[in-house]
Motif scaffolding. Structure first.
Motif, short mmCIF file in Angstrom:
data_model
loop_
_atom_site.label_atom_id
_atom_site.label_comp_id
_atom_site.label_asym_id
_atom_site.label_seq_id
_atom_site.Cartn_x
_atom_site.Cartn_y
_atom_site.Cartn_z
N ALA A 1 0.87 -1.17 0.00
CA ALA A 1 0.00 0.00 0.00
C ALA A 1 0.91 1.22 0.00
O ALA A 1 2.07 1.14 -0.38
N GLY A 2 0.41 2.35 0.45
CA GLY A 2 1.25 3.52 0.65
C GLY A 2 1.77 4.11 -0.64
O GLY A 2 1.13 4.04 -1.68
N THR A 3 2.99 4.69 -0.53
CA THR A 3 3.51 5.46 -1.65
C THR A 3 3.72 4.60 -2.89
O THR A 3 3.48 5.05 -4.00
N ALA A 4 4.17 3.36 -2.69
CA ALA A 4 4.41 2.50 -3.85
C ALA A 4 3.12 2.32 -4.64
O ALA A 4 3.11 2.43 -5.86
N PHE A 5 2.02 2.09 -3.94
CA PHE A 5 0.74 1.92 -4.61
C PHE A 5 0.32 3.22 -5.30
O PHE A 5 -0.14 3.20 -6.45
N ALA A 6 0.52 4.34 -4.62
CA ALA A 6 0.15 5.62 -5.20
C ALA A 6 0.91 5.84 -6.51
O ALA A 6 0.33 6.25 -7.52
N MET A 7 2.21 5.53 -6.50
CA MET A 7 3.02 5.79 -7.68
C MET A 7 2.67 4.84 -8.82
O MET A 7 2.63 5.23 -9.98
N ILE A 8 2.43 3.58 -8.49
CA ILE A 8 2.17 2.63 -9.56
C ILE A 8 0.82 2.91 -10.21
O ILE A 8 0.64 2.78 -11.42
N THR A 9 -0.15 3.38 -9.42
CA THR A 9 -1.44 3.73 -10.02
C THR A 9 -1.30 5.01 -10.86
O THR A 9 -1.98 5.16 -11.88
N LEU A 10 -0.41 5.90 -10.42
CA LEU A 10 -0.15 7.10 -11.23
C LEU A 10 0.39 6.70 -12.60
O LEU A 10 -0.06 7.19 -13.64
N GLY A 11 1.37 5.78 -12.59
CA GLY A 11 1.94 5.30 -13.85
C GLY A 11 0.89 4.62 -14.70
O GLY A 11 0.80 4.87 -15.90
N LEU A 12 0.07 3.80 -14.07
CA LEU A 12 -1.00 3.11 -14.80
C LEU A 12 -1.93 4.11 -15.47
O LEU A 12 -2.25 3.99 -16.65
N GLY A 13 -2.34 5.13 -14.70
CA GLY A 13 -3.25 6.14 -15.23
C GLY A 13 -2.67 6.83 -16.44
O GLY A 13 -3.33 6.96 -17.47
N GLU A 14 -1.41 7.24 -16.34
CA GLU A 14 -0.77 7.94 -17.46
C GLU A 14 -0.71 7.03 -18.69
O GLU A 14 -0.91 7.47 -19.82
N MET A 15 -0.38 5.76 -18.45
CA MET A 15 -0.22 4.84 -19.58
C MET A 15 -1.55 4.56 -20.27
O MET A 15 -1.64 4.59 -21.50
N VAL A 16 -2.58 4.30 -19.48
CA VAL A 16 -3.88 4.01 -20.09
C VAL A 16 -4.43 5.24 -20.81
O VAL A 16 -4.98 5.14 -21.90
N ALA A 17 -4.22 6.43 -20.21
CA ALA A 17 -4.69 7.64 -20.86
C ALA A 17 -3.99 7.84 -22.20
O ALA A 17 -4.61 8.23 -23.19
N ALA A 18 -2.68 7.53 -22.25
CA ALA A 18 -1.95 7.67 -23.51
C ALA A 18 -2.44 6.63 -24.51
O ALA A 18 -2.62 6.92 -25.69
N ALA A 19 -2.68 5.42 -24.03
CA ALA A 19 -3.16 4.37 -24.93
C ALA A 19 -4.52 4.75 -25.51
O ALA A 19 -4.82 4.43 -26.66
N GLY A 20 -5.33 5.47 -24.73
CA GLY A 20 -6.63 5.92 -25.20
C GLY A 20 -6.53 6.76 -26.45
O GLY A 20 -7.42 6.73 -27.30
#
Lengths: 424, 313, 406
Positions: free
Chosen positions: A135-154
């Protein structure tokens, strides 16, 4: 004050089931009575529909953050993909009912949120496992990366996401249920109200399941959870899937309401909005995000009619809540409710009221200050209009008003603090 | 081909150094206080805008010193009256605080300097070419940027390794409580480090403003990449941040320079991808700005403590 | 608590509604007015307000006073629909928008559906800058009128100019990686192949939208490709940073752009843009017409924004002409009168083509220059006319099959 902000309010007595029932009856009654208030006012219905969607979105976000202790910056991925799935389904219904045959010809548009829910859940199921190790910062960062990647894929796969213009559909297709034509926003309201109620109830019920309880445990003490034989990662993964599903549900509601979905809905901005709504409303109270969704949606859509600094106000409200009222608006309501239940309200009310007056004065002072500053720097209007009063940034009176309001607010605040200390 | 390699390397290094200047401050703050400062890039933006306004009165060089000092002072105030207050409510509250702060700073910048970019440019004599290679100019300003970054890196290294304050900071990075027990004023140290980190970000803004653009969106676009650097580099490791910055800088520039599509890459590896299909058609240049995030997700899955970090975040 | 929210909503709605009572006709601008994109929407709002004064001084729209209402959509399609509903409820029957094809796409769909579902309460959508060709081709709508040349028309004009220029033998294409950028690139390749088969396309790059901070790697590529000219449909920071990087690396090839003169570009580029950045647009910075030049100066003095959108003036003038002709401000009548309407403007005659509701107009290639009499954004730089492309060389056929209401 010095507790973690997402810790729940302490409960003195466990609620009887009857009282719990009353809350739901009231909620349903409010949903049923709202149309009477706003008869013929489609803007109100449009806003109510947006609020309904945002309530489910914010609550699903709070399953992660408030209940599971997982700070996510990519929750819009589930909302957006759920919405895309529902939109594709709606297009399929359109085509199938044109031909008059096929599976989709028999599916009502009213069921689209379920399609979104399944899609959101599936995406979380596929992507989630590697994310939930910590949980914590690692989760925050990995979801940030996921969001950016999916948004770009869109933006990269136009056949699926429709490019910048997005994909769009028509909600007035397929079999009609309950005589709901879904032409006007007042029709759509019943659809939104039903799914909001269902979504809120399901998410509340989730907190009562063993998994819901476990999600609190994984937030508060993952090590102990591990010792008693529940790997925290599994628990987080299941919460992640549940939150993704409900995020998708909100997305499916949005698909029917807006009849268009664009790749922007997947990005960091809507993810931030979910966080904003949940935190403003209060992470520790179940209904907090509902309050947050109402307030933030109204601020987003209405405030810009009155001031060019609307985003600044949203930011300041958020900042003020994080700093001075970490339990959020919902926490404040809960405090009053608990005091009322314990018969403590009469004793504490004077302190609260004078505190509210102080805060009110300070807020008005700040609003006048910001409007004056805006007018001084931009100066397209001659006067800063605040609450129907015109202030002239060139003259001293406006600025003097600010000082008077702030000083008065500060003094009352100090007096209030003293009053509260005396009480304690 | 050779010129492409040389210039891509130069560009990659320059961009990497700028990233490092930005992220070194964040690494210090993050490892010491556990706060992933969302507003860090906003301080970078403030640095650029302050230098623009100051520069109109003092010229470029004094502004290069003054703007970071001002922003550093501002950062200390933010820590003292904002973060410290929120600290009691846990890390999530701190993160939310910086998240809201970023919103507010961005809006205030628009309010003061307008919604359109400002004309913040390097002094005209620095626009002359430092050298010309294969017909391509390399301006003096770019050379100066590299020089400043390297000087900053050396100064930072000296500060941390050779001075008493640096020793305290290093100790507090790993054993914060112990430093407190020994009688040092840890809150004040936090305040100092936070201000110092913000000043470093502002320094990056002063030179990044003319190099890229000074506009209200400059923080929002660079913000997430700075996180990537810190997380990929590893918690508490300046060296890691340094390598991560260079890696990301070079990766991005070379992805752009290589003229190949996904189909070319995969087919060279023996796969059979339709070069005109929706996936195969995507070029590496398109993916370049996504590389930091791909790297971030991969690192967090396979090596959560980062390149050089000792602890998992 | 809930009750106070209701009163808040009710109060705010009341404000919107009471404003609609007077004898005015209202035009709502749905564009970003706050946030990072406000620099795109604010100048349009000021321009409309500035020109509305002139219209009102000349008798208004079919005798009614024109009022401009700004509604903030934060360039978000969903939020735009909320704002559209607000406009409709406020009694507004005309909306205009320009920033973002996603928003335009949402508005076209929403207006079409609204008019179908609410006969008698029609709304007209006047598009001033969303240039996706499909809006006047396969997706054309009776209620949508476009006052800007679409992306393909601009490319048609631009390639006609390049075809005349025999020095250009190698062209490099660099665009944003989304539907619009791809459309620009595709149109450029097709039209160049047809008009000048000898021109070689030496590069065709796509970079992510608004994500690239450092364009130098792209410039190195352009440099080593030996291109004589670069074509780019980039807008916002993507065009500024691109040309800036080119100047810093001594790349002398001209940049033919769609949005080289949009707000902020001149300020940031300064001398780096001079003789380097060209744009294709319906106007250029220094009007030859004295009355227009005066209007331009006045607008900057009054509002602090440049007279960038000549097409907004055209939009209002055509709106007035159509409404006066119809003798009514009912959208059904105005839309009918608007079809095929022609107007004499400072740059020549423009026509709103009836088949697809796409304006037909002459266009200009202009280049950024120093020491101009009227500088953009308070600088000494502005765009100077290089060539005029006649209406017949800009126009393109349409595939639109307009569905007209009975």
């Amino acid at each position: 004050m010095s507790q973690d902000i997402i810790a729940p309010m302490q409960r003195t007595k466990s609620r009887t089931s009857l009282r719990g029932l009353v809350a739901w009856v009231v909620f349903a009654a409010v949903l049923l009575l709202l149309p009477v208030f706003f008869q013929g006012n489609s803007t109100a219905f449009t806003l109510l529909n947006v609020i309904g969607i945002n309530i489910v979105f914010a609550l699903s976000y709070n399953m992660l953050l408030g209940q599971g202790g997982m700070l996510s910056f990519g929750h819009a991925v589930f909302f957006g993909l759920g919405s895309y799935a529902a939109m594709h389904a709606m297009i399929a219904i359109d085509e199938a009912s044109y031909a008059g045959e096929g599976f989709w010809a028999h599916v009502p548009v009213l069921g689209m949120p379920l399609v979104g829910m399944i899609a959101g859940g599936l995406v979380a199921l596929v992507l989630g496992w590697p994310f939930c190790r910590r949980a914590g910062t690692a989760f925050a960062m990995i979801t940030l990366g996921l969001g950016e990647m999916v948004a770009a894929a869109g933006q990269m796969f136009p056949s699926l996401f429709g490019g910048e213009a997005g994909i769009y559909g028509n909600r007035m297709v397929g079999p009609q249920w309950f005589g709901l034509e879904l032409a006007q926003s007042s029709d759509v309201y019943w659809f939104i109200a039903f799914w909001t109620f269902a979504g809120v109830f399901a998410m509340w019920a989730f907190t009562r399941t063993p998994l819901g309880r476990m999600s609190n445990a994984v937030r508060d003490n993952p090590d102990r959870l591990q010792f008693i034989g529940y790997p925290p990662r599994n628990v987080r993964f299941m919460i992640f899937i549940a939150a993704g599903s409900f995020g998708g549900l909100a997305g499916g509601m949005a698909a029917v309401n807006y009849e268009i979905i664009t790749p922007e809905a997947l990005g960091l901005i809507p993810s931030g909005l979910a966080l904003l709504m949940a935190a403003v409303g209060g992470l520790g109270v179940f209904y907090g995000p509902i309050v947050g969704a109402v307030v933030v949606t109204l601020m987003n859509s209405m405030l810009s009619d009155y001031t060019d600094a609307s985003i600044l106000y949203v930011g300041l409200v958020f900042l003020a809540i994080v700093m001075f009222a970490p339990r959020g608006l919902g926490g404040g309501i809960e405090q009053v409710r608990v005091a009322w239940r314990d018969g403590d309200l009469g004793r504490r009310l004077p302190g609260w009221l004078s505190g509210a007056v102080a805060v009110g004065l300070i807020i008005v002072g700040l609003v006048v200050l910001i409007e004056l500053a805006f007018q001084a720097t931009h100066g397209s209007d001659e006067f800063a209009h605040v609450f129907g009063v015109d202030f002239d940034a060139a003259g001293p009176w406006g600025w003097l008003t600010v000082v008077v309001l702030l000083v008065a607010g500060g003094l009352i605040k100090r007096a209030t603090n003293k009053l509260r200390e005396d009480q304690a | 081909m050779l010129e492409l390699v040389i210039f891509s390397t130069l560009n990659g290094v320059l961009y990497g150094l700028l990233l490092f200047m930005l992220s070194s401050g964040l690494t210090l703050i993050f490892s010491m206080m556990g706060v992933l400062n969302f507003a860090h890039a906003s301080f970078y933006m403030l640095g650029a805008y302050f230098a623009y306004t100051l520069g109109m009165y003092t010229g470029f060089w004094p502004a290069l010193i003054l703007a970071p000092l001002l922003v550093g002072a501002l950062g200390s105030l933010v820590e003292r009256f904002g973060l410290r207050r929120v600290h009691a409510n846990g890390h999530v509250a701190e993160l939310l605080f910086t998240f809201g702060l970023a919103y507010v700073i961005d809006e205030l910048v628009q309010m003061v300097w307008g919604t359109v970019a400002v004309a913040y440019r390097e002094p005209s004599y620095m626009r002359e070419p430092l050298f010309t290679l294969f017909g391509t100019d390399y301006s003096i300003f770019r050379g100066v940027v590299i020089l400043i970054s390297i000087l900053m890196f050396i100064a930072l290294w000296y500060l941390l390794k050779k001075t008493r304050v640096g020793m305290m900071i290093r100790a507090a990075l790993t054993h914060g409580e112990m430093v407190g027990h020994l009688g040092h004023n840890v809150p004040r140290l936090f305040m100092g480090v936070f201000g110092f980190g913000c000043a470093l970000a502002a320094l990056a803004g002063v030179i990044g403003g003319p190099l890229l653009a000074t506009e209200p969106g400059m923080a929002a676009t660079l913000g997430p990449i700075v996180f990537v650097v810190v997380v990929v580099g590893g918690m508490g490791s300046l060296q890691g941040a340094f390598y991560a910055s260079l890696l990301i800088g070079l990766l991005q520039t070379f992805f752009v320079a290589i003229d190949a599509s996904l189909a070319d890459v995969f087919n060279a590896l023996g796969a059979n991808l339709d070069p005109y299909g929706e996936v195969g058609r995507i070029s590496l240049a398109t993916l370049a700005p996504m590389t930091p995030f791909i790297l971030l997700v991969l690192i967090l899955i396979f090596r959560p403590r980062g390149l050089m970090g000792e602890l998992e975040p | 608590m809930l009750k106070s929210f209701f009163t808040l909503i009710a109060a705010s709605l009341l404000l919107v509604q009471t404003a609609g009572a007077a004898e005015t006709v209202k035009l709502a601008l749905i564009d970003p007015l706050t946030g990072p994109m406000a620099g795109a929407g604010q100048p349009a709002l000021e321009h409309l307000k500035f020109e509305a004064k002139r219209i009102n001084a000349n008798g208004g729209i079919a005798g009614k006073q024109l009022e401009i209402v700004g509604l903030d959509n934060k360039v978000n399609p969903q939020e735009s629909l909320v704002q559209l509903q607000k406009a409709i409820d406020g009694g507004i029957q005309y909306v205009t928008q320009g920033n973002g094809s996603s928003v335009a796409s949402a508005l076209i769909g929403a207006v079409e559906k609204h008019n179908q579902r609410n006969p008698g309460k029609e709304v007209m959508y006047l598009n001033y800058a969303a240039v996706d060709p499909s809006f006047t081709n396969e997706r054309c709508s009776y209620w949508h009128f476009r006052f800007d040349a679409n992306a393909d028309m601009k490319m048609n004009a631009l390639t006609s100019y390049i075809a005349e220029n025999k020095d250009i033998k190698k062209v490099y294409l660099i665009n944003q990686d989304y539907s619009f950028g791809h459309a620009v690139s595709e149109a450029a390749r097709e039209m160049l192949k047809e008009k000048r088969p000898d021109i070689e396309i030496v590069g065709n790059d796509f970079h992510p939208l608004a994500k690239v901070k450092d364009f130098t790697p792209y410039i190195s590529k352009i440099q080593s490709s030996g291109a004589d000219a670069v074509i780019s449909g980039n807008w916002g920071q993507d065009i500024t940073l691109l040309v800036k990087a080119a100047a810093e690396f001594g790349l002398d090839a001209p940049f033919y752009t769609y949005y080289g003169a949009s707000s902020g570009v001149v300020t940031q580029l300064g001398d780096k843009g001079v003789d380097r950045i060209y744009q294709i647009n319906e106007y250029y910075g220094d009007f030859e017409d004295e009355e227009m030049a005066k209007r331009q100066v006045n607008m900057y003095k009054e509002t602090g924004w440049d007279f960038y959108y000549l097409r907004l003036s055209t939009l209002l003038d055509m709106f007035k002409k159509a409404a006066d002709k119809a003798g009514s401000t009912d959208p059904v009548a105005v839309a009918k009168a608007m079809e095929g309407l022609s107007l004499e403007t400072t740059t020549g005659e423009v026509v709103m083509r009836a088949e697809d509701h796409q304006i037909q107009l002459p266009m200009f290639i202009s280049v950024m220059q120093d020491d101009m009499e009227y500088g953009a954004e308070g600088t000494d730089y502005n765009f100077h006319k290089v060539a005029r492309i006649d209406r017949d060389d800009v126009t393109l056929p349409t595939t639109c099959r307009m569905r007209r209401p009975k």
